[in-house]
Design an enzyme around this catalytic site. Structure first.
Site, PDB file in Angstrom:
ATOM      1  N   GLU A 261       0.813  -1.218   0.000  1.00  0.00           N
ATOM      2  CA  GLU A 261       0.000   0.000   0.000  1.00  0.00           C
ATOM      3  C   GLU A 261       0.844   1.265   0.000  1.00  0.00           C
ATOM      4  O   GLU A 261       0.425   2.298  -0.496  1.00  0.00           O
ATOM      5  CB  GLU A 261      -0.964  -0.008   1.202  1.00  0.00           C
ATOM      6  N   ARG A 287       5.272  27.216 -27.551  1.00  0.00           N
ATOM      7  CA  ARG A 287       6.135  28.321 -27.111  1.00  0.00           C
ATOM      8  C   ARG A 287       7.286  28.463 -28.120  1.00  0.00           C
ATOM      9  O   ARG A 287       8.074  27.520 -28.306  1.00  0.00           O
ATOM     10  CB  ARG A 287       6.687  28.020 -25.714  1.00  0.00           C
TER      11      ARG A 287
END
Ligand code: FAD
Length: 399
Positions: A261, A287
């Site tokens: 986990e 860009r």
């Protein structure tokens, strides 16, 4: 707008770890990403990030969607989904919802806190706590760390003592995710610090129990929208019915609950890495400097290729750990590798995203710098990178 698909549903099939791994736009993940992109888009994230404020409405929307109930047994109101489905949902959440603090809070409850009750609690504890936790009505938190016992967690100073009809807790837990919001805490305490891991027992403690107090929120570098505080127990009396598992089983509950986990909690962050990559690629295409898109410069395009490599290798290790856990095979080493990779790769890719965006990356308004701050905690919570490397080294037969 961040979209992985457009009109896919979560479907009814059970995906395997290999399905999840091979399909970057897996329909389950894509459907949750698209849902989160429309339903979990806070318009005040910069402000809440600055003020360290939690998004309760977002939490409830996520609970209503089923993020907290997904993996819980249908007997307690859950959907009974497996680990791979859970990881796909949380990846999708991380891709679509930019509030990493909310995503982290949801991940901690779904992958760490609730499973302890479901796997180790009594039927009465499950019936009493799970329905209101998974519905979003009540919040849970998980407390083991203390100021003086972090990585060396079983040297904790929080003690329990038997009383006439239960136990009395004393001590202070530190750095507890969601503590200021929590209605119930999973607490690890020791009968006697000298017993080490053998002395540790797990308890469920309601936040309104006399003797339990929570500190003010502790502002932090990132994940600032997740409340975070210390929890103090001052002669806090609880009944025997609040104990999880037998006395002395706390260390094995903790180790078993965290085996894989600790990596699964990072699924949301792997989803965020993918969104970050998509954003950086889009920016590099549009860009222009020196008369052409910056993505035409190899220095920039290789940075994006590295981000892609880190994202895919993080998924590879995550779904390897998931596949092993689902087959009931030992997953500790795979999970440790997945945790190291996902957390460290997220930091490296966040730096690359910052560089790619130039000054736009550095100012707050575009969220690029926030990603870097948000992912930094991943190398600390759930066991630091050093501790994960210790696990891997041990598995290699080294001390
Ligand atoms: C965002 C965030 C959320 C958290 N949420 C929770 C929560 O909900 N509940 C909870 O109980 N705790 C929580 N924690 C605490 C977290 O589990 C601890 O911070 C972590 O276990 C490390 O402990 P420490 O901070 O005391 O560091 P220390 O253990 O003091 O470590 C300091 C440094 O020494 C290194 N080090 C220590 N021991 C070794 C060793 N044996 N070998 C190599 N290096 C070593 C560490 O890697 C680190 O670099 C959270 C922390 C963060 C940052």
């Amino acid at each position: 707008m961040h979209t992985l698909s457009g009109s896919l549903s979560t479907g009814n099939t059970t995906p395997s770890a290999l399905d999840a791994l091979l399909d970057l736009k897996h329909p389950v993940k894509a459907a949750i990403a698209d849902w989160a992109d429309t339903s979990l888009q806070p318009d005040d994230l910069d402000q809440r990030d600055e003020q360290c404020s939690f998004w309760t409405e977002g939490w409830q929307r996520a609970a209503d969607k089923g993020l907290l109930s997904l993996m819980v047994d249908p007997a307690f109101g859950g959907a009974g989904a497996d680990i791979v489905s859970g990881l796909l949902w949380f990846e999708g959440l991380g891709y679509g919802c930019p509030d990493a603090g909310l995503n982290f809070a949801l991940a901690c409850q779904a992958w760490t806190m609730q499973p302890i009750i479901e796997r180790f609690g009594t039927d009465e504890q499950k019936a009493r706590y799970l329905p209101s936790l998974i519905s979003g009505e009540r919040y849970g938190a998980f407390t083991i760390t203390e100021a003086e016992s972090g990585s060396d967690s079983f040297t904790m100073g929080t003690t329990y003592k038997a009383s006439d009809d239960g136990y009395v807790l004393n001590g202070t837990k530190a750095y507890v995710t969601m503590a200021p919001q929590a209605d119930v805490f999973v607490v690890f305490a020791t009968k006697d610090p000298a017993l080490g891991s053998w002395g540790v027992t797990t308890f469920l403690v309601d936040a309104d129990t006399p003797g339990l107090t929570v500190s003010a929120n502790r502002p932090k570098m990132g994940l600032r929208t997740t409340p975070f505080a210390d929890v103090n127990f001052d002669n806090c009396e609880i009944s025997t019915a609040q104990r999880i598992g037998p006395e002395g089983s706390g260390a094995s509950i903790f180790s078993s609950a965290m085996e894989a986990e600790r990596a699964f909690v990072l699924a949301f962050q792997i989803g965020a890495m993918e969104r970050q990559l998509d954003d950086a690629v889009a920016f590099a295409r549009t860009r222009n400097q020196f008369g052409k898109p910056i993505g035409d410069f190899q220095a920039v395009s290789h940075r994006l290729a590295d981000m892609k490599l880190r994202h895919e290798s993080s998924r590879l290790l995550l779904y390897k750990a998931a596949g092993l856990a689902m087959q009931g095979k030992p997953s500790m080493e795979a999970a440790a590798l997945a945790k190291i990779q996902a957390s460290e790769a997220s930091i490296a890719s966040s730096v690359d995203a910052l560089l790619t965006h130039g000054a736009r990356g550095y100012v707050t308004e575009f969220g690029v710098e926030r990603n870097l701050r948000d992912v930094a905690g991943g190398v600390i919570y759930g066991g630091t990178s050093d501790i994960q490397r210790n696990i891997v080294a041990r598995m290699l037969g080294l001390s």
